[in-house]
Design a protein around this motif. Structure first.
Motif, short mmCIF file in Angstrom:
data_model
loop_
_atom_site.label_atom_id
_atom_site.label_comp_id
_atom_site.label_asym_id
_atom_site.label_seq_id
_atom_site.Cartn_x
_atom_site.Cartn_y
_atom_site.Cartn_z
N THR A 1 16.54 0.31 -0.27
CA THR A 1 15.65 1.38 -0.52
C THR A 1 14.64 1.21 -1.74
O THR A 1 13.44 1.24 -1.48
N VAL A 2 15.21 0.68 -2.63
CA VAL A 2 14.49 0.37 -4.06
C VAL A 2 13.64 -0.58 -3.82
O VAL A 2 12.42 -0.52 -4.36
N ALA B 1 7.67 -2.24 -2.98
CA ALA B 1 6.81 -2.80 -2.14
C ALA B 1 5.52 -1.96 -1.58
O ALA B 1 4.30 -2.34 -1.68
N VAL B 2 5.87 -0.70 -1.18
CA VAL B 2 4.92 0.21 -1.00
C VAL B 2 4.06 0.54 -2.19
O VAL B 2 2.95 0.60 -1.92
N SER C 1 3.55 -1.36 -4.39
CA SER C 1 2.46 -2.37 -5.04
C SER C 1 1.44 -2.31 -3.98
O SER C 1 0.19 -2.86 -4.34
N LYS C 2 1.64 -2.10 -2.82
CA LYS C 2 0.28 -1.97 -1.76
C LYS C 2 -0.62 -0.95 -2.23
O LYS C 2 -1.90 -1.01 -1.95
N LEU C 3 -0.03 0.31 -2.46
CA LEU C 3 -0.77 1.31 -2.89
C LEU C 3 -1.71 0.72 -4.02
O LEU C 3 -2.97 1.38 -4.25
N MET C 4 -0.98 0.52 -4.85
CA MET C 4 -1.67 0.06 -6.26
C MET C 4 -2.94 -1.00 -6.17
O MET C 4 -3.91 -0.99 -6.60
N SER C 5 -2.74 -1.91 -5.11
CA SER C 5 -3.84 -2.71 -4.89
C SER C 5 -4.80 -2.48 -3.74
O SER C 5 -5.95 -2.78 -3.95
N GLU C 6 -4.56 -1.59 -2.92
CA GLU C 6 -5.48 -1.28 -1.97
C GLU C 6 -6.02 0.28 -1.74
O GLU C 6 -6.92 0.72 -1.24
N TYR C 7 -5.05 1.18 -2.48
CA TYR C 7 -5.41 2.56 -2.59
C TYR C 7 -5.22 3.18 -3.82
O TYR C 7 -4.33 3.76 -4.37
N LYS C 8 -6.11 2.60 -4.90
CA LYS C 8 -5.89 2.77 -6.34
C LYS C 8 -6.15 4.32 -6.59
O LYS C 8 -5.85 4.83 -7.73
N GLU C 9 -6.68 5.42 -5.79
CA GLU C 9 -6.89 6.43 -6.01
C GLU C 9 -5.63 7.37 -5.82
O GLU C 9 -5.80 8.64 -6.43
N LEU D 1 7.66 10.26 -7.44
CA LEU D 1 7.37 9.05 -8.25
C LEU D 1 5.81 8.78 -8.82
O LEU D 1 5.05 8.92 -7.81
N SER D 2 5.92 8.23 -10.03
CA SER D 2 4.63 7.88 -10.30
C SER D 2 4.38 6.30 -9.53
O SER D 2 5.45 5.42 -9.57
N ILE D 3 3.43 6.13 -8.74
CA ILE D 3 3.22 4.79 -7.87
C ILE D 3 2.90 3.64 -9.03
O ILE D 3 3.16 2.72 -8.88
N GLU D 4 2.31 3.97 -10.27
CA GLU D 4 2.16 3.18 -11.34
C GLU D 4 3.56 2.51 -12.02
O GLU D 4 3.58 1.40 -12.05
N THR D 5 4.21 3.37 -12.39
CA THR D 5 5.59 3.00 -12.93
C THR D 5 6.71 2.99 -12.30
O THR D 5 7.76 2.56 -12.57
N GLY D 6 6.88 3.73 -11.01
CA GLY D 6 7.94 4.03 -10.51
C GLY D 6 8.92 4.93 -10.94
O GLY D 6 10.11 5.22 -10.35
N GLN D 7 8.40 5.43 -12.12
CA GLN D 7 9.52 6.64 -12.61
C GLN D 7 9.25 7.89 -11.92
O GLN D 7 8.47 8.26 -11.64
#
Length: 325
Positions: free
Chosen positions: A243-244, A249-250, A252-260, A279-285
């Motif tokens: 799961t982690v 992976a999700v 990473s995909k969002l940060m590269s293609e869905y930055k908003e 969770l924060s997409i940038e940090t995962g926290q």
């Protein structure tokens, strides 16, 4: 069979120095007593014969009281009971004999429900934060809000009972004595437990959140505003894996293609429980970590009664096992 759940919180204890002077009231932040000292005050009141009753506002309102109390070097265990006059009378039946019996509550009685509250003495997340585990029957009304209000009434009882112990000097006028008023707040217990839940669970749903348009008017009157945009992610039911790693992976995909998109709401199942977190997409926290509440369904066989006269050793054993003790 009844269902009893265990909820994990970080209990934050705060205190203020207060004096209600008409023209010049005093109110300032001050260090609270440690939980071990407070526990001894509670124990002294209880062993003296006072059940620390918190009466309801009306005659038919629920009241709360301390049915049992144990304090040792490691923890405080409180058996908090709720007496609800509006709880329905129990009916039993024997269909084979076509017999049905009403067990009516005696005059002045209410349906009784119990909650085991375990507070660990060693602080977590810094001073004045203590792990608090609340165990209760689903639907009993003994939720975290009710328990918090009851514990606050217990703190007030300690202050009224031991006025000298709960009086301190004013920080500006040392000769003026003020009340040492304590308060508590329940926050989620995500440290360590969240990652463990993720590692032991499987992902069941996810939603990416975009807040860039928040507050944008969607009608001419300005009464309807945008809150957030989201992408609902479909999770294949056959997905089996880490799961982690899947969440990473999700992200990473969002940060590269869905930055908003800045946050990821996830749903996952672990230990037989459906859970969710943000969770924060940038940090995962965790975002709003205080709102993540770890929950566990009690597996003990002795769960077929609504209340207890003494602390249940079976329930306490399972609570401590969940804590890792």
């Amino acid at each position: 069979m009844t269902t009893r759940n265990i909820y994990f919180f970080d209990m934050k204890v705060t205190a203020r120095g207060k004096l209600n002077r008409r023209d010049d009231p005093i109110d300032f932040n001050v260090k609270p007593k440690d939980i071990s000292t407070i526990a001894e005050d509670i124990k002294q009141i209880f062993t003296g014969g006072d059940n620390l009753l918190q009466s309801g506002r009306n005659t038919d309102s629920p009241s709360h009281y301390l049915q049992d109390c144990k304090v040792d070097d490691e923890k405080i265990v409180l058996l908090v009971n709720r007496c609800d006059p509006k709880a329905p009378d129990m009916v039993t039946s024997n269909p084979a004999e076509k017999v049905q019996t009403l067990h009516a509550k005696p005059e002045g009685h209410g349906g009784d429900f119990s909650s085991h509250v375990v507070i660990m003495k060693n602080p977590v997340r810094g001073d004045n934060y203590y792990l608090c585990v609340i165990e209760s029957l689903v639907g009993s009304g003994l939720n975290s809000t009710v328990i918090k209000l009851y514990l606050k009434s217990v703190l007030n009882k300690c202050r009224f009972e031991f006025k000298d112990r709960y009086t301190i000097p004013d920080i500006s006028e040392p000769n003026v004595k003020v009340r040492h008023v304590h308060d508590i707040a329940f926050q989620g217990h995500p440290s360590e437990s969240f990652m463990k839940d993720l590692e032991n669970g499987y992902l069941s749903g996810a939603q990416a959140i975009n807040y860039t348009g928040i507050g944008k008017n969607l009608d001419s009157a300005g009464a309807i505003k945008e809150d957030y945009k989201s992408i609902k992610l479909k999770v294949d039911s056959s997905l089996i894996g880490d799961t982690v790693a899947s969440i990473k992976a999700v992200r990473s995909k969002l940060m590269s293609e869905y930055k908003e998109y800045s946050e990821l709401r996830i749903s996952f199942r672990t230990d037989g429980e459906n859970k969710s977190a943000k969770l924060s997409i940038e940090t995962g926290q965790l975002v709003d970590a205080d709102k993540y509440t770890k929950k566990h369904e009690l597996k003990s066989i002795v769960t077929n009664q609504t209340s207890y006269a003494k602390i249940s050793s079976t329930i306490l054993k399972e609570i401590m096992s969940c804590i890792g003790k």
